[in-house]
Design an enzyme around this catalytic site. Structure first.
Site, PDB file in Angstrom:
ATOM      1  N   GLY A 108      42.887  31.466  56.423  1.00 25.39           N
ATOM      2  CA  GLY A 108      42.009  30.878  55.420  1.00 25.39           C
ATOM      3  C   GLY A 108      42.535  30.940  54.001  1.00 25.39           C
ATOM      4  CG  HIS A 109      44.195  33.435  50.520  1.00 24.50           C
ATOM      5  ND1 HIS A 109      45.382  33.654  49.872  1.00 24.50           N
ATOM      6  CD2 HIS A 109      43.247  33.495  49.560  1.00 24.50           C
ATOM      7  CE1 HIS A 109      45.160  33.861  48.580  1.00 24.50           C
ATOM      8  NE2 HIS A 109      43.867  33.764  48.375  1.00 24.50           N
ATOM      9  CG  PHE A 110      44.875  28.864  49.885  1.00 22.00           C
ATOM     10  CD1 PHE A 110      43.517  28.893  49.633  1.00 22.00           C
ATOM     11  CD2 PHE A 110      45.735  29.519  49.023  1.00 22.00           C
ATOM     12  CE1 PHE A 110      43.018  29.547  48.514  1.00 22.00           C
ATOM     13  CE2 PHE A 110      45.250  30.178  47.913  1.00 22.00           C
ATOM     14  CZ  PHE A 110      43.894  30.204  47.646  1.00 22.00           C
TER      15      PHE A 110
END
Length: 155
Positions: A56-58
């Site tokens: 999720g990052h990123f």
């Protein structure tokens, strides 16, 4: 300082896990070298694409989160305290208390080897203060001052 602490100049992952309670996915230091008890140490974190935060990052642009760089410096400091005070297997905890002047200077990405140099500004008792600098290939990635509290088990 104990004889064991004086003899320990580095901490492999087994010793790290005997000193700090962190485990996957939040153990953010693989090795600590150049330990000078009560003074300084250098933590090593090998960043890989397998880090869970990269989902999720990123997505499509994996960047190691800055707050986790700070946490890696704090974990390195906790190992330094543990070696300095001979705390392996004693159930002591080093709690992060505060952070000042955090700055992020460069992206940290998969394939980077993050080196966290921590220096004791004040320590030896329950409250310790550190200065930390994280770098990749000699280039500054992040810096901060932070404090921690030592909690020894009762009894």
């Amino acid at each position: 300082m104990t004889e064991a602490a004086e003899a320990t100049l580095s901490a492999d992952i087994q010793l790290i896990q005997r000193i700090i309670p962190h485990r996957y996915p939040f153990l953010l230091v693989d090795r600590v070298r150049d330990i000078v008890p009560n003074k300084s140490a250098v933590g090593i974190k090998c960043v890989t694409m397998n880090e869970p935060q990269f989902t999720g990052h990123f997505p499509g642009l994996p960047i190691f989160p800055g707050v986790q760089i700070i946490e890696a410096m704090a974990q390195t400091s906790a190992v330094l305290v543990g070696v300095s005070m001979d705390l392996a297997d004693k159930g002591a905890k080093v709690y992060f208390m505060g952070i000042d002047g955090a700055k992020f200077r460069r992206k940290v990405v998969p394939g980077d080897v993050l080196e966290m140099t921590v220096t004791v500004k004040r320590g030896g008792g329950k409250v310790w203060k550190f200065e930390g600098r994280a770098s990749v290939d000699g280039e500054l990635a992040a810096e901060a001052e932070f404090s921690a509290m030592l909690d020894l088990p009762k009894g």
